[in-house]
Design a protein around this motif. Structure first.
Motif, mmCIF file in Angstrom:
data_model
loop_
_atom_site.group_PDB
_atom_site.id
_atom_site.type_symbol
_atom_site.label_atom_id
_atom_site.label_comp_id
_atom_site.label_asym_id
_atom_site.label_seq_id
_atom_site.Cartn_x
_atom_site.Cartn_y
_atom_site.Cartn_z
ATOM 1 N N ALA A 276 2.699 26.091 47.452
ATOM 2 C CA ALA A 276 2.329 26.850 46.569
ATOM 3 C C ALA A 276 3.227 27.717 45.381
ATOM 4 O O ALA A 276 4.606 28.035 46.026
ATOM 5 C CB ALA A 276 1.519 28.188 47.403
ATOM 6 N N PRO A 277 3.171 28.189 44.476
ATOM 7 C CA PRO A 277 4.255 28.820 43.862
ATOM 8 C C PRO A 277 4.821 30.178 44.391
ATOM 9 O O PRO A 277 4.283 30.672 45.362
ATOM 10 C CB PRO A 277 3.320 29.310 42.672
ATOM 11 N N PHE A 278 6.036 30.191 44.225
ATOM 12 C CA PHE A 278 6.874 31.286 44.835
ATOM 13 C C PHE A 278 7.725 32.149 43.867
ATOM 14 O O PHE A 278 7.698 31.767 42.704
ATOM 15 C CB PHE A 278 7.803 30.688 45.926
ATOM 16 N N ALA A 279 8.153 33.269 44.321
ATOM 17 C CA ALA A 279 9.040 34.186 43.519
ATOM 18 C C ALA A 279 10.330 33.926 43.844
ATOM 19 O O ALA A 279 10.840 33.590 45.198
ATOM 20 C CB ALA A 279 8.746 35.675 43.891
ATOM 21 N N SER A 280 11.131 34.006 42.873
ATOM 22 C CA SER A 280 12.660 33.666 42.904
ATOM 23 C C SER A 280 13.509 34.850 42.237
ATOM 24 O O SER A 280 13.025 35.200 41.426
ATOM 25 C CB SER A 280 13.270 32.419 42.304
ATOM 26 N N ILE A 281 14.476 35.289 43.321
ATOM 27 C CA ILE A 281 15.454 36.356 42.392
ATOM 28 C C ILE A 281 16.874 35.650 42.674
ATOM 29 O O ILE A 281 17.226 35.415 43.978
ATOM 30 C CB ILE A 281 15.353 37.652 43.342
ATOM 31 N N ASP A 282 17.599 35.929 41.674
ATOM 32 C CA ASP A 282 18.973 35.851 41.572
ATOM 33 C C ASP A 282 19.662 36.896 41.647
ATOM 34 O O ASP A 282 19.730 37.801 40.710
ATOM 35 C CB ASP A 282 19.438 34.774 40.336
ATOM 36 N N PHE A 283 20.825 37.068 42.498
ATOM 37 C CA PHE A 283 21.512 38.254 42.454
ATOM 38 C C PHE A 283 23.082 38.217 43.205
ATOM 39 O O PHE A 283 23.019 37.707 44.317
ATOM 40 C CB PHE A 283 20.815 39.530 43.338
ATOM 41 N N ASP A 284 23.811 38.547 42.383
ATOM 42 C CA ASP A 284 25.326 38.470 42.827
ATOM 43 C C ASP A 284 25.777 39.811 43.422
ATOM 44 O O ASP A 284 25.343 40.974 42.686
ATOM 45 C CB ASP A 284 26.085 38.039 41.948
ATOM 46 N N PHE A 285 26.662 39.860 44.425
ATOM 47 C CA PHE A 285 27.233 41.002 44.887
ATOM 48 C C PHE A 285 28.656 41.015 44.439
ATOM 49 O O PHE A 285 29.527 39.894 44.462
ATOM 50 C CB PHE A 285 27.161 41.275 46.320
ATOM 51 N N ARG A 286 29.257 42.014 44.009
ATOM 52 C CA ARG A 286 30.586 42.379 43.650
ATOM 53 C C ARG A 286 31.332 43.443 44.480
ATOM 54 O O ARG A 286 31.016 44.551 44.203
ATOM 55 C CB ARG A 286 30.984 42.365 42.147
ATOM 56 N N LEU A 287 32.204 42.835 45.440
ATOM 57 C CA LEU A 287 32.867 43.926 46.212
ATOM 58 C C LEU A 287 34.465 44.327 45.533
ATOM 59 O O LEU A 287 35.173 43.625 45.083
ATOM 60 C CB LEU A 287 33.200 43.366 47.616
ATOM 61 N N TYR A 288 34.706 45.721 46.009
ATOM 62 C CA TYR A 288 36.181 45.886 45.750
ATOM 63 C C TYR A 288 36.983 45.517 46.957
ATOM 64 O O TYR A 288 36.559 45.680 47.991
ATOM 65 C CB TYR A 288 36.210 47.611 45.594
ATOM 66 N N ARG A 289 38.293 45.399 46.493
ATOM 67 C CA ARG A 289 39.219 45.233 47.621
ATOM 68 C C ARG A 289 39.511 46.574 48.431
ATOM 69 O O ARG A 289 39.138 47.853 47.745
ATOM 70 C CB ARG A 289 40.340 44.834 47.102
ATOM 71 N N ASP A 290 39.805 46.562 49.708
ATOM 72 C CA ASP A 290 40.308 47.652 50.163
ATOM 73 C C ASP A 290 41.389 48.570 49.552
ATOM 74 O O ASP A 290 42.373 47.938 48.825
ATOM 75 C CB ASP A 290 40.800 47.307 51.567
ATOM 76 N N THR A 291 41.317 49.819 49.595
ATOM 77 C CA THR A 291 42.269 50.940 49.111
ATOM 78 C C THR A 291 42.397 51.993 49.746
ATOM 79 O O THR A 291 41.347 52.469 50.158
ATOM 80 C CB THR A 291 42.045 50.734 47.580
ATOM 81 N N ALA A 292 43.498 52.481 49.803
ATOM 82 C CA ALA A 292 43.705 53.876 50.392
ATOM 83 C C ALA A 292 43.613 54.973 49.372
ATOM 84 O O ALA A 292 43.533 56.058 49.758
ATOM 85 C CB ALA A 292 45.208 54.006 51.040
ATOM 86 N N ALA A 293 43.218 54.412 48.265
ATOM 87 C CA ALA A 293 43.135 55.779 47.179
ATOM 88 C C ALA A 293 41.624 56.179 47.081
ATOM 89 O O ALA A 293 41.671 57.152 46.395
ATOM 90 C CB ALA A 293 43.431 55.082 45.754
ATOM 91 N N ALA A 294 40.843 55.532 47.728
ATOM 92 C CA ALA A 294 39.425 56.094 48.014
ATOM 93 C C ALA A 294 39.011 56.003 49.518
ATOM 94 O O ALA A 294 39.620 55.337 50.418
ATOM 95 C CB ALA A 294 38.368 55.045 47.363
ATOM 96 N N PRO A 295 38.153 57.210 49.847
ATOM 97 C CA PRO A 295 37.791 57.357 51.127
ATOM 98 C C PRO A 295 37.088 56.168 51.641
ATOM 99 O O PRO A 295 36.477 55.156 50.954
ATOM 100 C CB PRO A 295 36.639 58.323 51.069
ATOM 101 N N SER A 296 37.140 55.611 52.966
ATOM 102 C CA SER A 296 36.477 54.586 53.667
ATOM 103 C C SER A 296 34.770 54.649 53.514
ATOM 104 O O SER A 296 34.449 55.541 53.224
ATOM 105 C CB SER A 296 36.788 54.570 55.161
ATOM 106 N N PRO A 297 34.505 53.513 53.040
ATOM 107 C CA PRO A 297 32.983 53.349 52.727
ATOM 108 C C PRO A 297 32.389 53.039 54.020
ATOM 109 O O PRO A 297 30.932 53.272 54.167
ATOM 110 C CB PRO A 297 32.945 52.040 52.001
#
Length: 306
Positions: A276-297
């Motif tokens: 049967a027909p279906f739904a499709s979602i394309d979604f990319d994630f973009r992460l930052y590199r670790d840095t000491a300049a910002a508090p831990s996530p």
């Protein structure tokens, strides 16, 4: 009583009354919060009955395990995200996938697979729309991240989450997907539905008094992490939902509402092994590199574990 008098009283109660070594941070926080509370009681002329009513309300919300829901509904969790966004901007981080609230319904230990997973157990297949979601996890330079973890969870068609809803199978609609050598992830599930706060619960009781609804748009939660990168907590909303931009938890954000494509071509159905027909979602994630300049996530909070 003026604010200076209140500050003196609270310092006497919290700081001066200490007769053994105190935790300085806890002492600092409690002094501030107690002072602000007493000032609010004075400024708003709260009666003792009103104060005790508030204490009883918080006790009931805690007993019902709704304090996490209340934090989202009053905007506290969104405020923490705003502060985290500001800290990353000061550190020069820009262009990553927007964060948004975790909510109180994550469960650790979901089954793990590489590249692809099926989230649903098939129990709602006759009533739900099949969803395929896929994409790539990138670093901040646009390089695909192999071996990244994409933890995903969402509600069923009744707005309930497995583990908290004992009628569902273990880890229904919950998985951890490790990206393949090309940084790709994908999963099959059902298109979730929006839902509301428990109608007789503490959170909705307060929202009613504030003249607010307690509805959330249909959404899918994610933790995305990779070695050497900042963990991302986010969720996407299902486009077209009635409450898409009217989320009681203030979690809707630009950049987190990908288009939903309906697929009906026979070749595509065959390729996905659906009839049967279906739904499709394309979604990319973009992460930052670790840095000491910002508090831990990384956020330490009580979470369920199956």
């Amino acid at each position: 009583m003026n604010h200076a008098d209140i500050d003196t009283l609270v310092k006497n109660w919290i700081v001066d009354a200490a007769d053994r070594p105190a935790n300085p941070r806890v002492q600092q926080v409690v002094t501030r919060l107690m002072g602000d509370l007493c000032k609010a009681i004075e400024d708003l002329d709260l009666s003792p009955s009103e104060v005790w009513s508030g204490i009883a309300y918080m006790s009931a919300a805690g007993a019902a395990n709704e304090l996490g829901l209340l934090a989202a509904g009053l905007g506290l969790e969104r405020f923490l995200d705003i502060r985290a966004d500001e800290a990353e901007a000061r550190a020069g981080l820009a262009g990553g996938t927007p964060r948004t609230i975790e909510g109180p319904l994550y469960v650790a230990g979901a089954p793990e697979s590489v590249g692809f997973a099926r989230l649903d157990d098939g129990s709602e297949l006759d009533r739900g729309e099949v969803l395929f979601m896929q994409g790539t996890v990138f670093d901040q330079e646009g390089k695909p991240l192999a071996g990244a973890k994409v933890e995903v969870w969402h509600a069923n068609l009744l707005g309930n989450y497995s583990f908290f809803d004992q009628t569902q199978s273990d880890f229904n609609l919950r998985r951890t997907i490790v990206t393949d050598e090309n940084g790709r992830y994908g999963f099959r599930s059902i298109v979730p539905k929006g839902y509301g706060c428990p109608p007789d619960g503490s959170t909705q009781q307060l929202l009613d008094l504030l003249g607010r609804h307690g509805q959330r748009p249909a959404h899918i939660h994610f933790f995305v992490s990779a070695p050497g990168h900042r963990k991302l907590t986010t969720q996407i909303n299902i486009d077209g939902d009635e409450y898409l931009w009217d989320d009681f938890a203030f979690a809707s954000r630009e950049g987190l509402v990908p288009p939903v494509t309906r697929i009906a071509e026979p070749a595509e159905l065959d390729a996905k092994r659906v009839n049967a027909p279906f739904a499709s979602i394309d979604f990319d994630f973009r992460l930052y590199r670790d840095t000491a300049a910002a508090p831990s996530p990384l956020v330490e909070r009580a979470r369920a574990a199956a």
